[in-house]
Design a protein around this motif. Structure first.
Motif, short mmCIF file in Angstrom:
data_model
loop_
_atom_site.label_atom_id
_atom_site.label_comp_id
_atom_site.label_asym_id
_atom_site.label_seq_id
_atom_site.Cartn_x
_atom_site.Cartn_y
_atom_site.Cartn_z
N SER A 81 62.35 23.12 18.95
CA SER A 81 60.89 23.24 19.08
C SER A 81 60.44 23.89 20.39
CB SER A 81 60.22 21.87 18.96
OG SER A 81 60.50 21.06 20.08
N GLY A 112 57.62 14.88 17.24
CA GLY A 112 56.69 15.54 16.34
C GLY A 112 55.32 15.85 16.92
N ASP A 134 62.13 17.81 20.64
CA ASP A 134 62.64 17.91 19.27
C ASP A 134 63.47 19.19 19.14
OD1 ASP A 134 61.19 15.64 18.71
OD2 ASP A 134 59.53 16.71 17.76
#
Length: 88
Positions: free
Chosen positions: A50, A86, A47
Motif C-alpha cells: 500500500s 485498511g 499494509d
C-alpha cells in the motif's frame, strides 16, 4: 522497441536504484548493526503493497562535510502515503 517501452524500462531501473538508497554496502552496514533501512521499516508498519512513495528521485544539494561526493536518489527522507489496518 518503442520509445514508450524504453522510457518505462528506464523508470523501472531508476526506481530500483532509488530503493537501494546509499547502495548495497550501506544496507549491509545497517543490517550489521541490527537495524533496518527506512523503507524496510515502512514496509513492516503498513499494509502490504500500500505504500506509495513521493519524490523518490530527489537528491540533496549539500556541499558540507564532503557530501558533494555522495549523490543518490531518495537521499534524506522517505515520504509517502499508505494504509495501516485498511485506513489511510
Amino acid at each position: 522497441m518503442s520509445k514508450q517501452v524504453e522510457k518505462i524500462k528506464e523508470l523501472v531501473a531508476k526506481r530500483e536504484q532509488a530503493r537501494l538508497g546509499g547502495g548495497e554496502k550501506a544496507i549491509e552496514k545497517q543490517h550489521a548493526r541490527g537495524k533496518y533501512t527506512a523503507r524496510e521499516r515502512i514496509e513492516m508498519l503498513v499494509d502490504e503493497g500500500s505504500f506509495e512513495e513521493y519524490d523518490m528521485f530527489k537528491k540533496h544539494r549539500c556541499t558540507n562535510f564532503g557530501m558533494e561526493k555522495k549523490h543518490y536518489y531518495g537521499d534524506g527522507v522517505v515520504a509517502g502515503s499508505a494504509t495501516i489496518g485498511g485506513r489511510l
